[in-house]
Design a protein around this motif. Structure first.
Motif, PDB file in Angstrom:
ATOM      1  N   LEU A 179       0.827  -1.206   0.000  1.00 32.75           N
ATOM      2  CA  LEU A 179       0.000   0.000   0.000  1.00 32.75           C
ATOM      3  C   LEU A 179       0.864   1.259   0.000  1.00 32.75           C
ATOM      4  CD1 LEU A 179      -2.841  -0.907   2.531  1.00 32.75           C
ATOM      5  CD2 LEU A 179      -3.021  -0.752   0.052  1.00 32.75           C
ATOM      6  N   VAL A 180       1.902   1.270   0.826  1.00 34.35           N
ATOM      7  CA  VAL A 180       2.775   2.445   0.903  1.00 34.35           C
ATOM      8  C   VAL A 180       3.491   2.674  -0.426  1.00 34.35           C
ATOM      9  CG1 VAL A 180       4.850   3.375   2.004  1.00 34.35           C
ATOM     10  CG2 VAL A 180       3.084   2.288   3.400  1.00 34.35           C
ATOM     11  N   ILE A 181       3.988   1.590  -1.034  1.00 37.34           N
ATOM     12  CA  ILE A 181       4.699   1.725  -2.314  1.00 37.34           C
ATOM     13  C   ILE A 181       3.742   2.187  -3.409  1.00 37.34           C
ATOM     14  CG2 ILE A 181       5.891   0.441  -4.135  1.00 37.34           C
ATOM     15  CD1 ILE A 181       7.117  -1.286  -1.924  1.00 37.34           C
ATOM     16  N   ALA A 182       2.552   1.576  -3.459  1.00 39.60           N
ATOM     17  CA  ALA A 182       1.567   1.975  -4.466  1.00 39.60           C
ATOM     18  C   ALA A 182       1.177   3.433  -4.288  1.00 39.60           C
ATOM     19  CB  ALA A 182       0.336   1.079  -4.382  1.00 39.60           C
ATOM     20  N   GLY A 183       0.993   3.858  -3.045  1.00 36.81           N
ATOM     21  CA  GLY A 183       0.651   5.245  -2.783  1.00 36.81           C
ATOM     22  C   GLY A 183       1.744   6.193  -3.238  1.00 36.81           C
ATOM     23  N   ALA A 184       2.991   5.850  -2.972  1.00 35.20           N
ATOM     24  CA  ALA A 184       4.111   6.701  -3.385  1.00 35.20           C
ATOM     25  C   ALA A 184       4.180   6.815  -4.905  1.00 35.20           C
ATOM     26  CB  ALA A 184       5.418   6.141  -2.828  1.00 35.20           C
ATOM     27  N   VAL A 185       3.963   5.684  -5.594  1.00 33.13           N
ATOM     28  CA  VAL A 185       4.000   5.695  -7.068  1.00 33.13           C
ATOM     29  C   VAL A 185       2.898   6.590  -7.628  1.00 33.13           C
ATOM     30  CG1 VAL A 185       3.636   4.266  -9.129  1.00 33.13           C
ATOM     31  CG2 VAL A 185       5.112   3.448  -7.281  1.00 33.13           C
ATOM     32  N   LEU A 186       1.693   6.486  -7.062  1.00 28.57           N
ATOM     33  CA  LEU A 186       0.580   7.317  -7.536  1.00 28.57           C
ATOM     34  C   LEU A 186       0.838   8.804  -7.283  1.00 28.57           C
ATOM     35  CD1 LEU A 186      -2.506   5.171  -6.453  1.00 28.57           C
ATOM     36  CD2 LEU A 186      -1.789   5.694  -8.798  1.00 28.57           C
TER      37      LEU A 186
END
Length: 259
Positions: A222-229
């Motif tokens: 979730l944290v990685i996906a959020g950072a990418v977005l």
């Protein structure tokens, strides 16, 4: 002259106008991406803060699983959820009353002893402890059979020759065991240095089911996906401006070529 003027001005109006509908759609989508990214990023951190507790391990009693100075994440759990093979953080008054990290090798009702063929024995079964340092016996010296009282745990360090664990408290009233209620958390991963998730201790499977890993992988995703977005959405504006500037330069160059 009139025709020339029309040829000259038409591309300029296309290059300096408010832009096509697609760019406005892109801006909306980039805004949504940033908003969703922030929700995932901050939500992941918040979830992790609720579920996990960080610790720094000061001793080498759990080597090679956890070395001295390693930073770990331990999932907050109820002591009733502890199972054989778990590495737990606990605090017991008779064990210096400070947080300690050890491995649960037996639970209430089990019998535990060492050593037969150099291996730990629980409920009459030899345990294959693959997490121990290679070439070392399960214990440096034998200890008699201990029956673990209900509601209590028998714990050992993975570095058996350098661990003050249940074997050092065998003469206590509870035969070296600690109450389940003393457990604060179960270690899920070593995060610094980045060793990752702890392996499941499959040697205890013949005695019962093992505990499942916590949600750390999901939280990390979730944290990685959020950072990418957030990064992707935030990058749309500068990229769109460069694209618009390039189109404007091409539009300004067209009248000269038409002449």
């Amino acid at each position: 002259m009139g025709g020339e003027s029309m040829t000259h001005t038409a591309p300029r109006s296309g290059g300096t106008g408010t832009g096509p509908v697609g760019s406005r759609t892109g801006q909306r989508l980039s805004g949504l991406a940033v908003a969703l990214g922030l929700v995932l990023f901050l939500g992941g951190f918040a979830w992790g803060a609720v579920v996990y507790r960080p610790y720094t391990v000061p001793t080498s009693s759990m080597t090679p699983t956890i070395d001295a100075g390693d930073r770990i994440l331990a999932q907050r759990i109820d002591g009733a959820d502890v199972r054989r093979g778990d590495v737990v953080v606990f605090k017991d008054a008779s064990w210096a009353n400070v947080p300690m990290v050890k491995r649960v090798v037996a639970i209430g009702g089990d019998t535990v002893s060492c050593c037969q063929d150099g291996k730990l024995e629980v409920n009459g079964k030899e345990i294959d402890e693959t997490y121990l340092p290679k070439g070392t016996p399960a214990e440096m010296s034998d200890f008699p059979t201990v029956t673990v009282p209900k509601g209590r745990l028998f714990l050992l360090g993975d570095e058996r020759g350098n661990s003050v664990d249940s074997t050092a408290h065998l003469t206590d009233a509870a035969s070296g065991t600690v109450a389940r209620s003393t457990v604060d958390a179960r270690v899920d991963a070593v995060v610094w240095p980045m060793k990752g998730m702890l392996e499941r201790p499959t040697g205890f499977e013949p005695l019962g089911s093992l505990s499942s890993p916590g949600p750390l992988r999901t939280i990390t995703a979730l944290v990685i996906a959020g950072a990418v977005l957030v990064l992707g959405g935030g990058a749309y504006g500068p990229i769109a401006k460069r694209a618009d500037a390039a189109r404007a330069r091409r539009a300004n160059a067209e009248p000269a070529s038409a002449r």
